[in-house]
Design an enzyme around this catalytic site. Sequence first.
Site, PDB file in Angstrom:
ATOM      1  N   ASN A 103      56.749   0.525 -38.467  1.00 24.70           N
ATOM      2  CA  ASN A 103      57.650   0.635 -37.317  1.00 24.70           C
ATOM      3  C   ASN A 103      56.902   0.450 -35.996  1.00 24.70           C
ATOM      4  OD1 ASN A 103      59.927   0.860 -38.792  1.00 24.70           O
ATOM      5  ND2 ASN A 103      60.348   3.003 -38.328  1.00 24.70           N
ATOM      6  N   THR A 143      64.608  13.787 -39.521  1.00 26.36           N
ATOM      7  CA  THR A 143      63.311  14.269 -39.026  1.00 26.36           C
ATOM      8  C   THR A 143      63.241  13.896 -37.539  1.00 26.36           C
ATOM      9  OG1 THR A 143      62.360  12.205 -39.898  1.00 26.36           O
ATOM     10  CG2 THR A 143      62.026  14.185 -41.194  1.00 26.36           C
ATOM     11  N   CYS A 156      65.070   5.208 -35.264  1.00 28.76           N
ATOM     12  CA  CYS A 156      63.732   5.159 -35.866  1.00 28.76           C
ATOM     13  C   CYS A 156      62.613   4.793 -34.888  1.00 28.76           C
ATOM     14  CB  CYS A 156      63.721   4.191 -37.045  1.00 28.76           C
ATOM     15  SG  CYS A 156      64.732   4.802 -38.413  1.00 28.76           S
ATOM     16  N   LEU A 213      64.816   0.157 -44.938  1.00 26.88           N
ATOM     17  CA  LEU A 213      66.072  -0.565 -44.704  1.00 26.88           C
ATOM     18  C   LEU A 213      66.410  -0.616 -43.218  1.00 26.88           C
ATOM     19  CD1 LEU A 213      68.482   1.645 -43.959  1.00 26.88           C
ATOM     20  CD2 LEU A 213      68.410   2.060 -46.395  1.00 26.88           C
ATOM     21  N   HIS A 266      62.489 -11.108 -29.693  1.00 27.92           N
ATOM     22  CA  HIS A 266      63.626 -11.364 -28.812  1.00 27.92           C
ATOM     23  C   HIS A 266      63.514 -10.461 -27.593  1.00 27.92           C
ATOM     24  CE1 HIS A 266      65.413 -13.848 -31.876  1.00 27.92           C
ATOM     25  NE2 HIS A 266      65.151 -12.900 -32.756  1.00 27.92           N
ATOM     26  N   PHE A 282      61.463 -10.231 -34.391  1.00 27.68           N
ATOM     27  CA  PHE A 282      61.128  -9.181 -33.412  1.00 27.68           C
ATOM     28  C   PHE A 282      60.440  -9.745 -32.170  1.00 27.68           C
ATOM     29  CE2 PHE A 282      62.317  -6.843 -37.020  1.00 27.68           C
ATOM     30  CZ  PHE A 282      62.828  -5.646 -36.543  1.00 27.68           C
ATOM     31  N   ASP A 287      74.860  17.257 -49.472  1.00 24.10           N
ATOM     32  CA  ASP A 287      74.728  17.383 -48.020  1.00 24.10           C
ATOM     33  C   ASP A 287      75.264  18.751 -47.627  1.00 24.10           C
ATOM     34  OD1 ASP A 287      74.337  14.932 -45.747  1.00 24.10           O
ATOM     35  OD2 ASP A 287      75.182  16.816 -45.005  1.00 24.10           O
TER      36      ASP A 287
HETATM   37  N1  LIG Z   1      68.587   5.319 -40.290  1.00 24.57           N
HETATM   38  C1  LIG Z   1      67.662   4.441 -40.643  1.00 24.57           C
HETATM   39  O1  LIG Z   1      67.805   3.223 -40.431  1.00 24.57           O
HETATM   40  C2  LIG Z   1      66.400   4.898 -41.320  1.00 24.57           C
HETATM   41  C3  LIG Z   1      65.561   3.957 -41.924  1.00 24.57           C
HETATM   42  C4  LIG Z   1      64.406   4.387 -42.554  1.00 24.57           C
HETATM   43  C5  LIG Z   1      64.095   5.743 -42.575  1.00 24.57           C
HETATM   44  N2  LIG Z   1      64.902   6.647 -41.962  1.00 24.57           N
HETATM   45  C6  LIG Z   1      64.559   8.071 -42.036  1.00 24.57           C
HETATM   46  O2  LIG Z   1      65.400   8.697 -43.017  1.00 24.57           O
HETATM   47  C7  LIG Z   1      65.684  10.048 -42.650  1.00 24.57           C
HETATM   48  C8  LIG Z   1      67.188  10.258 -42.598  1.00 24.57           C
HETATM   49  O3  LIG Z   1      67.719   9.417 -41.588  1.00 24.57           O
HETATM   50  P1  LIG Z   1      69.268   9.076 -41.480  1.00 24.57           P
HETATM   51  O4  LIG Z   1      69.400   8.040 -40.441  1.00 24.57           O
HETATM   52  O5  LIG Z   1      69.815   8.841 -42.841  1.00 24.57           O
HETATM   53  O6  LIG Z   1      69.819  10.493 -40.925  1.00 24.57           O
HETATM   54  P2  LIG Z   1      71.349  10.973 -40.855  1.00 24.57           P
HETATM   55  O7  LIG Z   1      71.404  11.956 -39.744  1.00 24.57           O
HETATM   56  O8  LIG Z   1      72.261   9.802 -40.856  1.00 24.57           O
HETATM   57  O9  LIG Z   1      71.583  11.728 -42.245  1.00 24.57           O
HETATM   58  C9  LIG Z   1      70.955  12.901 -42.608  1.00 24.57           C
HETATM   59  C10 LIG Z   1      71.895  13.773 -43.433  1.00 24.57           C
HETATM   60  O10 LIG Z   1      71.179  14.934 -43.851  1.00 24.57           O
HETATM   61  C11 LIG Z   1      72.075  16.037 -43.828  1.00 24.57           C
HETATM   62  N3  LIG Z   1      71.305  17.276 -43.802  1.00 24.57           N
HETATM   63  C12 LIG Z   1      70.603  17.814 -42.774  1.00 24.57           C
HETATM   64  N4  LIG Z   1      70.014  18.963 -43.169  1.00 24.57           N
HETATM   65  C13 LIG Z   1      70.354  19.145 -44.461  1.00 24.57           C
HETATM   66  C14 LIG Z   1      70.066  20.164 -45.424  1.00 24.57           C
HETATM   67  N5  LIG Z   1      69.279  21.201 -45.099  1.00 24.57           N
HETATM   68  N6  LIG Z   1      70.597  20.047 -46.657  1.00 24.57           N
HETATM   69  C15 LIG Z   1      71.391  19.007 -46.982  1.00 24.57           C
HETATM   70  N7  LIG Z   1      71.682  18.005 -46.113  1.00 24.57           N
HETATM   71  C16 LIG Z   1      71.186  18.086 -44.879  1.00 24.57           C
HETATM   72  C17 LIG Z   1      72.926  15.789 -42.603  1.00 24.57           C
HETATM   73  O11 LIG Z   1      74.142  16.480 -42.653  1.00 24.57           O
HETATM   74  C18 LIG Z   1      73.106  14.264 -42.651  1.00 24.57           C
HETATM   75  O12 LIG Z   1      74.281  13.918 -43.357  1.00 24.57           O
HETATM   76  C19 LIG Z   1      64.958  10.285 -41.317  1.00 24.57           C
HETATM   77  O13 LIG Z   1      63.702  10.824 -41.583  1.00 24.57           O
HETATM   78  C20 LIG Z   1      64.801   8.870 -40.773  1.00 24.57           C
HETATM   79  O14 LIG Z   1      63.697   8.767 -39.896  1.00 24.57           O
HETATM   80  C21 LIG Z   1      66.067   6.259 -41.353  1.00 24.57           C
END
Ligand SMILES: NC(=O)c1ccc[n+]([C@@H]2O[C@H](COP(=O)([O-])OP(=O)(O)OC[C@H]3O[C@@H](n4cnc5c(N)ncnc54)[C@H](O)[C@@H]3O)[C@@H](O)[C@H]2O)c1
Length: 436
Positions: A214, A86, A266, A156, A257, A255, A30
């Site tokens: 989604n 994203t 998301c 997840l 509720h 879903f 990270d």
């Molecule tokens: N949160 C969810 O429930 C969920 C579920 C399915 C999919 N997603 C998708 O997964 C992706 C990540 O979501 P998240 O909730 O884990 O995000 P998050 O913000 O919790 O985590 C992302 C991490 O990436 C790091 N980061 C950013 N730019 C970086 C770089 N250039 N190099 C290294 N690290 C970097 C950030 O510091 C952060 O720790 C998104 O595309 C999201 O849509 C999320």
Amino acid sequence: MNVCIIGTGYVGLVTGSCFAEFGVQVVCADNDADKVAALQAGVIPIYEPGLERLVERNVREGRLSFTTDTMAAIEASLLVFIAVPTPARPDGGTDLTAVEAVAREIGRALDGYKVIVTKSTVPVGTSAKVGGWIREELERAGKSVRFSVASNPEFLREGAAISDFMRPDRIVIGTADDQATAILKDLYRPLYLIETPIVLTNIETAELTKYAANAFLATKISFINEIANLCEDIGADVHAIARGIGLDRRIGPKFLHAGPGFGGSCFPKDTRSVAHFARERGHSLEIIETVIAVNEAQRQRMVEKIATVLDGDLAGKTIGVLGLSFKPETDDMRDAPSIDIIAGLQARGAKVRAFDPQAMDEASKLLPELVVCADAYDACRDADALVIVTEWNQFRMLNLERIKSMLRRPTIVDLRNVYEPDAMREAGFDYVCVGR
Ligand SMILES: NC(=O)c1ccc[n+]([C@@H]2O[C@H](COP(=O)([O-])OP(=O)(O)OC[C@H]3O[C@@H](n4cnc5c(N)ncnc54)[C@H](O)[C@@H]3O)[C@@H](O)[C@H]2O)c1
């Protein structure tokens, strides 16, 4: 098989620790040095049930580590997962800045065959762009290295992320070559053994499957909210309707509720993203566009509902709010309905006192005028009404006598339908919920 996960957030940290639990060697990278330092010190930066123990065990047993040195992590791995944010751009499209930065870093680090897997939720065509960005960096350095790109979207749910990852309904893998397919199937072999269905497809299909999933779930929520609003006019009970239709296996009970609408990191951004993406290609996804509009209106409707129960005037009123995170069992405040609802109440002159078991710190940053409370009862202190916004388990069995004694008037607005209307009225409350 060494795996590197770039982006150690909700998805990356869960993915990394679950792969480590399977016995794989995992390094999570990270670019947030504070986050990595905390993880190296054994501090988990997010609240996710069971995650702390999982991380601790796998670190102790030497299968999981954390680093800011992304290049070294890539070099050490056969599989490189991209799990960076994203977020939505103001126009609803998807900001791919972090994905591009990581892809270019991978291109600079590539020293031998690797499979690059997009786990971030990305518009169709992004994994192909990832391949392009990697190739550009290779060409710039005059290197010729073979690699595969794959899409493996994540399904997840926060709050149940570990069991969702360990026992998923399905795994979707999109690839363009047999070598990547074989490597990813091998990685997921522990889940294959428990007969988890694996959908093997092309990259574009995998990317769109995530958005379709989604958008469909968001559609169920907006659908039941519209039915709930109709119920309020005609004296029907949405709870019974949801049960009445949900028992039909073609529909399913999940879903359905009624409440303040969907939120979180998301659904809001993914519905906007797929609608935007389709529009750019000359398609209008009418259902999804409407789902988004219904959801936005539902949040405002909740503000009206609260105002109505307080005689239409919120100026000078105090409102206690229970639950701020976008759903229970998480500290995630991203696009939580509570933000718009509380901002709406404050804009009309109300003072808001609130309590959430995990999200207080984050909520205070987003809503600086919020009065932070120590517990559910403290949130009721001298309030004109209590509003349940997020249905944490601890709000399901409140001591109603104590609540009543703390409120200025015995008014509860239950936006998650956790209480029975008749019982609440019998208990002496002016009780309002959604669609009942
Ligand atoms: N949160 C969810 O429930 C969920 C579920 C399915 C999919 N997603 C998708 O997964 C992706 C990540 O979501 P998240 O909730 O884990 O995000 P998050 O913000 O919790 O985590 C992302 C991490 O990436 C790091 N980061 C950013 N730019 C970086 C770089 N250039 N190099 C290294 N690290 C970097 C950030 O510091 C952060 O720790 C998104 O595309 C999201 O849509 C999320």
